[in-house]
Design a protein around this motif. Sequence first.
Motif, PDB file in Angstrom:
ATOM      1  N   ARG A  65       0.889  -1.271  -0.119  1.00  0.00           N
ATOM      2  CA  ARG A  65      -0.169   0.085  -0.194  1.00  0.00           C
ATOM      3  C   ARG A  65       0.800   0.987   0.004  1.00  0.00           C
ATOM      4  NH1 ARG A  65      -0.124   2.559   5.112  1.00  0.00           N
ATOM      5  NH2 ARG A  65       0.654   1.023   6.936  1.00  0.00           N
ATOM      6  N   LEU A  66       0.407   2.394  -0.238  1.00  0.00           N
ATOM      7  CA  LEU A  66       0.726   3.678  -0.139  1.00  0.00           C
ATOM      8  C   LEU A  66       0.786   4.075   1.467  1.00  0.00           C
ATOM      9  CD1 LEU A  66      -0.596   5.544  -3.099  1.00  0.00           C
ATOM     10  CD2 LEU A  66       1.579   4.605  -3.116  1.00  0.00           C
ATOM     11  N   GLY A  67       1.877   4.826   1.802  1.00  0.00           N
ATOM     12  CA  GLY A  67       1.998   5.197   3.132  1.00  0.00           C
ATOM     13  C   GLY A  67       1.110   6.340   3.336  1.00  0.00           C
ATOM     14  N   THR A  68       0.791   6.241   4.669  1.00  0.00           N
ATOM     15  CA  THR A  68      -0.169   7.609   5.075  1.00  0.00           C
ATOM     16  C   THR A  68       0.669   9.044   4.869  1.00  0.00           C
ATOM     17  OG1 THR A  68       0.161   7.072   7.350  1.00  0.00           O
ATOM     18  CG2 THR A  68      -1.763   6.106   6.150  1.00  0.00           C
ATOM     19  N   ARG A  69       0.126   9.882   5.137  1.00  0.00           N
ATOM     20  CA  ARG A  69       0.926  11.063   5.454  1.00  0.00           C
ATOM     21  C   ARG A  69       1.696  11.186   6.586  1.00  0.00           C
ATOM     22  NH1 ARG A  69      -2.514  16.635   4.795  1.00  0.00           N
ATOM     23  NH2 ARG A  69      -2.757  15.667   2.804  1.00  0.00           N
ATOM     24  N   ARG A  70       1.103  10.412   7.622  1.00  0.00           N
ATOM     25  CA  ARG A  70       1.682  10.549   8.858  1.00  0.00           C
ATOM     26  C   ARG A  70       3.017   9.550   8.897  1.00  0.00           C
ATOM     27  NH1 ARG A  70       1.550   7.030  13.623  1.00  0.00           N
ATOM     28  NH2 ARG A  70       2.228   8.229  15.619  1.00  0.00           N
ATOM     29  N   GLU A  71       2.908   8.572   8.247  1.00  0.00           N
ATOM     30  CA  GLU A  71       3.943   7.491   8.292  1.00  0.00           C
ATOM     31  C   GLU A  71       5.174   8.273   7.225  1.00  0.00           C
ATOM     32  OE1 GLU A  71       2.072   2.985   8.096  1.00  0.00           O
ATOM     33  OE2 GLU A  71       1.641   4.334   6.228  1.00  0.00           O
ATOM     34  N   ARG A  72       4.746   9.067   6.205  1.00  0.00           N
ATOM     35  CA  ARG A  72       5.851   9.534   5.298  1.00  0.00           C
ATOM     36  C   ARG A  72       6.568  10.515   6.166  1.00  0.00           C
ATOM     37  NH1 ARG A  72       2.266  10.448  -0.015  1.00  0.00           N
ATOM     38  NH2 ARG A  72       1.847   8.334  -0.754  1.00  0.00           N
ATOM     39  N   LEU A  73       5.790  11.225   6.930  1.00  0.00           N
ATOM     40  CA  LEU A  73       6.357  12.212   7.929  1.00  0.00           C
ATOM     41  C   LEU A  73       7.261  11.655   8.796  1.00  0.00           C
ATOM     42  CD1 LEU A  73       6.469  15.233   8.579  1.00  0.00           C
ATOM     43  CD2 LEU A  73       4.614  14.897  10.061  1.00  0.00           C
ATOM     44  N   LEU A  74       6.979  10.681   9.520  1.00  0.00           N
ATOM     45  CA  LEU A  74       7.580   9.865  10.392  1.00  0.00           C
ATOM     46  C   LEU A  74       9.073   9.199   9.872  1.00  0.00           C
ATOM     47  CD1 LEU A  74       5.101   8.039  12.607  1.00  0.00           C
ATOM     48  CD2 LEU A  74       6.390   9.963  13.311  1.00  0.00           C
ATOM     49  N   LEU A  75       8.820   8.905   8.469  1.00  0.00           N
ATOM     50  CA  LEU A  75       9.913   8.124   7.852  1.00  0.00           C
ATOM     51  C   LEU A  75      11.127   9.251   7.569  1.00  0.00           C
ATOM     52  CD1 LEU A  75       8.359   5.277   5.459  1.00  0.00           C
ATOM     53  CD2 LEU A  75       9.872   5.121   7.526  1.00  0.00           C
ATOM     54  N   THR A  76      10.537  10.296   7.096  1.00  0.00           N
ATOM     55  CA  THR A  76      11.483  11.493   6.668  1.00  0.00           C
ATOM     56  C   THR A  76      12.148  12.185   7.804  1.00  0.00           C
ATOM     57  OG1 THR A  76       9.875  11.939   4.881  1.00  0.00           O
ATOM     58  CG2 THR A  76      11.560  13.602   5.195  1.00  0.00           C
ATOM     59  N   ALA A  77      11.198  12.526   8.775  1.00  0.00           N
ATOM     60  CA  ALA A  77      12.017  12.689  10.248  1.00  0.00           C
ATOM     61  C   ALA A  77      12.888  11.889  10.675  1.00  0.00           C
ATOM     62  CB  ALA A  77      10.665  13.273  11.203  1.00  0.00           C
ATOM     63  N   GLY A  78      12.503  10.779  10.627  1.00  0.00           N
ATOM     64  CA  GLY A  78      13.511   9.528  11.265  1.00  0.00           C
ATOM     65  C   GLY A  78      14.828   9.695  10.429  1.00  0.00           C
ATOM     66  N   ALA A  79      14.793   9.757   9.293  1.00  0.00           N
ATOM     67  CA  ALA A  79      15.902   9.701   8.222  1.00  0.00           C
ATOM     68  C   ALA A  79      16.932  10.955   8.470  1.00  0.00           C
ATOM     69  CB  ALA A  79      15.442   9.585   6.885  1.00  0.00           C
ATOM     70  N   ALA A  80      16.106  11.898   8.489  1.00  0.00           N
ATOM     71  CA  ALA A  80      16.774  13.226   8.749  1.00  0.00           C
ATOM     72  C   ALA A  80      17.512  13.250  10.084  1.00  0.00           C
ATOM     73  CB  ALA A  80      15.958  14.386   8.801  1.00  0.00           C
ATOM     74  N   ALA A  81      16.921  12.791  11.310  1.00  0.00           N
ATOM     75  CA  ALA A  81      17.459  12.778  12.485  1.00  0.00           C
ATOM     76  C   ALA A  81      18.409  11.799  12.611  1.00  0.00           C
ATOM     77  CB  ALA A  81      16.315  12.605  13.444  1.00  0.00           C
ATOM     78  N   GLY A  82      18.319  10.368  12.067  1.00  0.00           N
ATOM     79  CA  GLY A  82      19.357   9.237  12.061  1.00  0.00           C
ATOM     80  C   GLY A  82      20.671   9.695  11.429  1.00  0.00           C
ATOM     81  N   ASP A  94      28.752   7.802   4.676  1.00  0.00           N
ATOM     82  CA  ASP A  94      28.373   6.308   5.288  1.00  0.00           C
ATOM     83  C   ASP A  94      27.020   6.455   6.334  1.00  0.00           C
ATOM     84  OD1 ASP A  94      30.315   4.904   4.372  1.00  0.00           O
ATOM     85  OD2 ASP A  94      31.794   5.373   5.963  1.00  0.00           O
ATOM     86  N   ALA A  95      26.878   7.670   6.926  1.00  0.00           N
ATOM     87  CA  ALA A  95      25.718   7.983   7.556  1.00  0.00           C
ATOM     88  C   ALA A  95      24.418   7.955   6.843  1.00  0.00           C
ATOM     89  CB  ALA A  95      25.578   9.266   8.374  1.00  0.00           C
ATOM     90  N   PHE A  96      24.416   8.339   5.542  1.00  0.00           N
ATOM     91  CA  PHE A  96      23.388   8.540   4.723  1.00  0.00           C
ATOM     92  C   PHE A  96      23.088   6.956   4.320  1.00  0.00           C
ATOM     93  CE2 PHE A  96      21.405   8.596   0.625  1.00  0.00           C
ATOM     94  CZ  PHE A  96      20.315   9.724   0.709  1.00  0.00           C
ATOM     95  N   PHE A  97      24.072   6.334   4.029  1.00  0.00           N
ATOM     96  CA  PHE A  97      24.105   4.979   3.394  1.00  0.00           C
ATOM     97  C   PHE A  97      23.206   3.905   4.591  1.00  0.00           C
ATOM     98  CE2 PHE A  97      25.549   0.606   2.635  1.00  0.00           C
ATOM     99  CZ  PHE A  97      24.980   0.368   1.081  1.00  0.00           C
ATOM    100  N   LEU A  98      23.835   4.336   5.717  1.00  0.00           N
ATOM    101  CA  LEU A  98      23.298   3.304   6.890  1.00  0.00           C
ATOM    102  C   LEU A  98      22.066   3.456   7.205  1.00  0.00           C
ATOM    103  CD1 LEU A  98      23.707   1.318   9.000  1.00  0.00           C
ATOM    104  CD2 LEU A  98      24.854   3.270  10.681  1.00  0.00           C
ATOM    105  N   ILE A  99      21.597   4.736   7.423  1.00  0.00           N
ATOM    106  CA  ILE A  99      20.180   5.295   7.831  1.00  0.00           C
ATOM    107  C   ILE A  99      19.186   4.996   6.666  1.00  0.00           C
ATOM    108  CG2 ILE A  99      18.941   6.920   8.885  1.00  0.00           C
ATOM    109  CD1 ILE A  99      21.162   5.821  10.808  1.00  0.00           C
ATOM    110  N   GLY A 100      19.846   5.224   5.513  1.00  0.00           N
ATOM    111  CA  GLY A 100      18.840   5.158   4.189  1.00  0.00           C
ATOM    112  C   GLY A 100      18.513   3.680   4.167  1.00  0.00           C
ATOM    113  N   THR A 101      19.511   2.757   4.554  1.00  0.00           N
ATOM    114  CA  THR A 101      19.259   1.372   4.283  1.00  0.00           C
ATOM    115  C   THR A 101      18.289   1.035   5.359  1.00  0.00           C
ATOM    116  OG1 THR A 101      21.368   0.896   3.280  1.00  0.00           O
ATOM    117  CG2 THR A 101      20.428  -0.984   4.447  1.00  0.00           C
ATOM    118  N   LEU A 102      18.517   1.434   6.680  1.00  0.00           N
ATOM    119  CA  LEU A 102      17.695   0.852   7.750  1.00  0.00           C
ATOM    120  C   LEU A 102      16.012   1.529   7.347  1.00  0.00           C
ATOM    121  CD1 LEU A 102      19.803   1.573  10.912  1.00  0.00           C
ATOM    122  CD2 LEU A 102      19.339  -0.584   9.614  1.00  0.00           C
ATOM    123  N   ILE A 103      15.816   2.746   6.821  1.00  0.00           N
ATOM    124  CA  ILE A 103      14.667   3.390   6.750  1.00  0.00           C
ATOM    125  C   ILE A 103      13.908   2.515   5.631  1.00  0.00           C
ATOM    126  CG2 ILE A 103      13.500   5.384   5.876  1.00  0.00           C
ATOM    127  CD1 ILE A 103      14.148   5.711   8.683  1.00  0.00           C
TER     128      ILE A 103
END
Length: 245
Positions: A99-116, A137-146
């Motif tokens: 399914r497509l993510g909800t607006r809340r899920e997209r916001l949480l994923l984006t915020a989590g990626a930036a903070a991570g 390396d930080a982008f690669f690691l956190i991007g993979t986890l997200i």
Amino acid sequence: MVSLNWLNGDAAQLFGQHVMWSDALGNMMGLVGLVLGQRRSVWTWPAQLAAGIVLLAAYTSAHLISGVIKQLLALGVAAWGWRQWHRGPRDDAGRITVRLGTRRERLLLTAGAAAGILAAGALFRLCPGLSWRPWLDAFFLIGTLIAMVAQSRGLVECWLAWLLVDLVGVPLAFSNGLAFSGLVFALYFVLNLHGGHDWWLRAHPRGHLRSPPGGPPALTPAPEIALPPADATAEETDHGHTRRS
């Protein structure tokens, strides 16, 4: 205890660069996991776990603490994703529904990626032994986890995250002397485009009206025409004196 040093030995040479067994085996298992993920098969997670275990063994044998930490994080998310897909909804063929993510899920994923990324990048800068290229390396690691978290929830947006990871992974792998990984990441990019397109069609509200690639154009349902009630038609005919005996 069986020595695992052979994982850090040379399996082949590519473009004048050495390809280690851990690099070759880990990436091939990751490729299998990607294809299974496209097909929405729960077996994608065992494949990702197997790839992570190979790399974890190689990093442990080489005493690379940073690699060990990264693989432990990835293994934890993969185990959680496997559990989520076992419990998630499935279609008639037994494959996970997406399914497509909800607006809340997209916001949480984006915020989590930036903070991570900010947190991991700062940590890598404070501890140079953990990374030679802290922010990449930080982008690669956190991007993979997200991407793995989004995939575990069956979200189409996981493929966008994987594509961004590949855009960083290709030059990062070649610059680290991992030619085989660089080529595999380039292949990942193409396969991720296909996977994202397939999941989008399955999750989009109007995806069922689209014709398959190379097939005939989808038929558009004909509009319904509202007809007046039969009694009203008979009454109008009587008043207009058009009825014949």
